[in-house]
Design a protein around this motif. Structure first.
Motif, PDB file in Angstrom:
ATOM      1  N   PHE A   1     -31.345   9.901  -5.223  1.00 17.87           N
ATOM      2  CA  PHE A   1     -31.826   9.599  -3.876  1.00 17.87           C
ATOM      3  C   PHE A   1     -32.096  10.888  -3.112  1.00 17.87           C
TER       4      PHE A   1
ATOM      5  N   PHE B   1     -27.386   4.188  -1.467  1.00 13.00           N
ATOM      6  CA  PHE B   1     -28.017   4.224  -0.146  1.00 13.00           C
ATOM      7  C   PHE B   1     -26.990   4.048   0.959  1.00 13.00           C
ATOM      8  N   HIS B   2     -25.972   3.212   0.722  1.00  5.71           N
ATOM      9  CA  HIS B   2     -24.909   3.052   1.707  1.00  5.71           C
ATOM     10  C   HIS B   2     -24.225   4.388   1.989  1.00  5.71           C
TER      11      HIS B   2
ATOM     12  N   VAL C   1     -32.932   8.483   8.273  1.00  5.01           N
ATOM     13  CA  VAL C   1     -32.787   7.044   8.039  1.00  5.01           C
ATOM     14  C   VAL C   1     -33.551   6.272   9.113  1.00  5.01           C
TER      15      VAL C   1
ATOM     16  N   HIS D   1     -39.430   9.622   1.306  1.00  8.70           N
ATOM     17  CA  HIS D   1     -39.351  10.551   0.178  1.00  8.70           C
ATOM     18  C   HIS D   1     -40.182  11.802   0.460  1.00  8.70           C
TER      19      HIS D   1
ATOM     20  N   VAL E   1     -25.572   7.418   1.511  1.00 10.36           N
ATOM     21  CA  VAL E   1     -26.538   8.331   2.134  1.00 10.36           C
ATOM     22  C   VAL E   1     -26.649   8.087   3.628  1.00 10.36           C
ATOM     23  N   LYS E   2     -26.752   6.833   4.053  1.00 11.69           N
ATOM     24  CA  LYS E   2     -26.967   6.597   5.480  1.00 11.69           C
ATOM     25  C   LYS E   2     -25.704   6.853   6.300  1.00 11.69           C
TER      26      LYS E   2
ATOM     27  N   TRP F   1     -34.620   2.247   5.579  1.00 15.63           N
ATOM     28  CA  TRP F   1     -35.108   3.035   4.450  1.00 15.63           C
ATOM     29  C   TRP F   1     -35.092   4.521   4.809  1.00 15.63           C
ATOM     30  N   VAL F   2     -35.312   5.364   3.794  1.00 13.54           N
ATOM     31  CA  VAL F   2     -35.538   6.791   4.011  1.00 13.54           C
ATOM     32  C   VAL F   2     -36.899   7.140   3.438  1.00 13.54           C
TER      33      VAL F   2
ATOM     34  N   THR G   1     -23.529   0.778  -2.474  1.00 10.12           N
ATOM     35  CA  THR G   1     -24.592   1.466  -3.210  1.00 10.12           C
ATOM     36  C   THR G   1     -24.744   2.918  -2.780  1.00 10.12           C
TER      37      THR G   1
ATOM     38  N   VAL H   1     -26.898   8.515  -5.927  1.00 10.87           N
ATOM     39  CA  VAL H   1     -26.971   9.365  -4.731  1.00 10.87           C
ATOM     40  C   VAL H   1     -27.745  10.640  -5.039  1.00 10.87           C
TER      41      VAL H   1
END
Length: 530
Positions: free
Chosen positions: A462, A388-389, A479, A123, A391-392, A120-121, A386, A459
């Motif tokens: 996010f 999140f994929h 991350v 916020h 972003v990381k 996770w990240v 996604t 994204v």
């Protein structure tokens, strides 16, 4: 199945006419069958669902099972987050984004947030606003005369042949509408890659398809002619592929039609196996000289290479060759071992090559340590679906990402796992006309565009929730991964990071010292230690 249904309709019509003229009571049978006929005619004329166009009437069984799936799955089958290679939750989000349907979920996450591996990240209490259209990068180093403005999310390498003509045309049309890039795969630039007027990344593999001599060697003249097309924005030299590194591509003979054979310059009907290695170079310096040659022939467009990370010494050898020759690729694509393909040996899929996160981290570190990172953009591919994929991966060192199987899902792929059999029921990964006819290109263009648009929107949201405004603000410590029920670490702790110039200023960091000292710019072979 479509052909069988049309024959059934013809027989039904004949039977109904004969009954009407000679045996009116027989019309009761026609009356009972009429709803089935009507449904089937609707199925083959509608344009939203490839499965129904290809498998009229019986195709509704899939959608019926989809409706009752939650109850069946809950007690008898896999959960929404346990399937492989892609679980239902990931497939579902692609379908919904492609169709612009409701993307929210009820009742909270289905993931066990305390299991090892959960990521996770965090916020921010001061969220920001991010414009999805701003999520772009410029690719082109000091020697590039035609830099390219690329989306951070693009279509990964999939050749015409591995995919159908309709699938390629739909992908390219979606890329054109969305302003993102479409990688051709190693099969060459086909008319279907040009039909949608989308931006192309032309991939040159070991078979040199589309730019080869009759003997299979690289042909500069043929390359130059195609590379200078306006649609071709970048050139990518494929060194290896994540799903089968060191093996070469495989296209079953059943897919090698006369049209495809002409485009690739190979015999029709015969299985096409690309060599494991390039014939145009055999050393690190040779690779970079080849990059420089292609950049000159294509008019100064960005040129880079793609690989799945294997022996670290060999990539360090390429890095040392960059320093020695001052020839630097404009971009490098890292393909993870979890990457997909239509046909590969089981052992290669399961047990060869470096997974994406480790490979991406290593290449990023190698370029940073050599003082070259600011000259080279990093792209990556390998099970990216996604927001999140994205972003990381960007947090770990990538500048932009590719997706192959995500884009296939947007086309209507149902993960039937028949890519290597030329019998894809969705018409995506097949050359059989009776299956391809179900894939309606204009509809799928909109689906590919929608998936890309909605994913970039995710994204942007996010990043905003994290209090960031640009992807280049992402860092590995953003991350987090759960190691155990009571221990978590961020990516900065899980993956080594080096200081700029660390490899050219002694001492070399211990985790990299042996491979660095064993590498030579002039050969991929290991050098004896002092």
């Amino acid at each position: 199945m479509r052909r069988v249904f049309l024959i059934f309709v013809a027989l039904f019509t004949v039977y109904s006419v004969i009954s009407f003229l000679f045996f009116p009571p027989g019309l009761w049978v026609s009356a009972l069958l009429l709803p089935v006929v009507a449904l089937g005619i609707y199925d083959i004329t509608q344009r939203q669902h490839a499965i129904l166009r290809t498998f009229p009437v019986v195709g509704h069984g899939r959608y019926l099972l989809e409706r009752i799936r939650p109850e069946i799955n809950q007690y008898f089958v896999e959960s929404d987050v346990d399937g492989r290679p892609f679980h239902r939750e990931h497939r579902s989000i692609v379908y919904k984004r492609a169709k612009r349907q409701v993307q929210t979920v009820p009742f909270g996450t289905k993931h066990d947030v305390y299991r090892p591996g959960y990521e996770w990240v965090n916020h921010s209490l001061v969220p920001s606003s991010v414009d999805p259209s701003s999520l772009r990068i410029t690719i082109g180093g000091p020697h590039c005369r035609q830099p390219y403005s690329a989306s951070i999310f693009n279509i990964s390498a999939m050749s015409f042949g591995a995919l159908s003509s309709a699938a390629i045309e739909a992908l390219n049309g979606g890329a054109s509408r969305g302003g993102f890039a479409h990688n051709t795969g190693e099969g060459g630039v086909s008319p279907y890659h040009l039909a949608g007027r989308g931006d192309l990344i032309w991939q040159i593999g070991t078979g040199y398809f589309g730019c080869r001599t009759e003997q299979g060697a690289f042909c500069p003249t043929r390359f130059e002619r195609t590379a200078q097309l306006d649609a071709v924005k970048m050139i990518e030299v494929k060194l290896s592929q994540g799903a089968k590194p060191g093996h070469g591509g495989v296209l079953p003979g059943s897919k090698v039609t006369s049209e495809l054979a002409e485009i690739r310059g190979v015999p029709a009907g015969q299985t096409v196996i690309s060599p494991p290695a390039h014939a145009s170079f055999s050393t690190p310096v040779g690779l970079l000289e080849y990059v420089a040659q292609l950049r000159d022939l294509c008019g100064g467009k960005p040129v880079g290479f793609k690989l799945c990370v294997g022996k670290r010494r060999e990539f360090f050898a390429i890095t040392k060759a960059m320093i020695k020759t001052s020839i630097v690729p404009d971009f490098i694509t890292i393909d993870g071992a979890e990457g997909g393909t239509g046909a590969a040996p089981l052992e290669f899929c399961n047990a060869i090559g470096t997974p994406l996160l480790e490979g991406l981290s290593f290449v990023h570190n190698a370029l940073v340590g050599a003082g070259l990172r600011d000259q080279v953009k990093l792209l990556c591919s390998g099970r990216i679906i996604t927001g999140f994929h994205l972003v990381k991966r960007i947090a770990l060192g990538a500048d932009a990402c590719y997706s192959a199987r995500g884009m296939m899902f947007a086309l209507g792929c149902i993960q039937a796992l028949r890519c290597n059999e030329n019998s894809c029921p969705a018409g995506v990964a097949t050359q059989r006309g009776e299956l391809v006819v179900g894939l309606h290109v204009p509809t799928k263009v909109d689906r590919v565009f929608g998936y890309h648009e909605q994913t970039l929107h995710a994204v942007a949201e996010f990043l905003g929730a994290m209090g960031l405004t640009r992807t280049d603000e992402l860092r590995p410590w953003h991350v987090h991964r759960r190691i155990s029920a009571h221990e978590t670490r961020h990516y900065g702790e899980l993956y080594d990071y080096v200081q700029p110039g660390a490899f050219v200023n002694a001492p070399v960091p211990a985790p990299y010292a042996r491979a660095w000292h064993a590498a030579s710019a002039d050969t991929f072979a290991a050098q004896p230690s002092d």
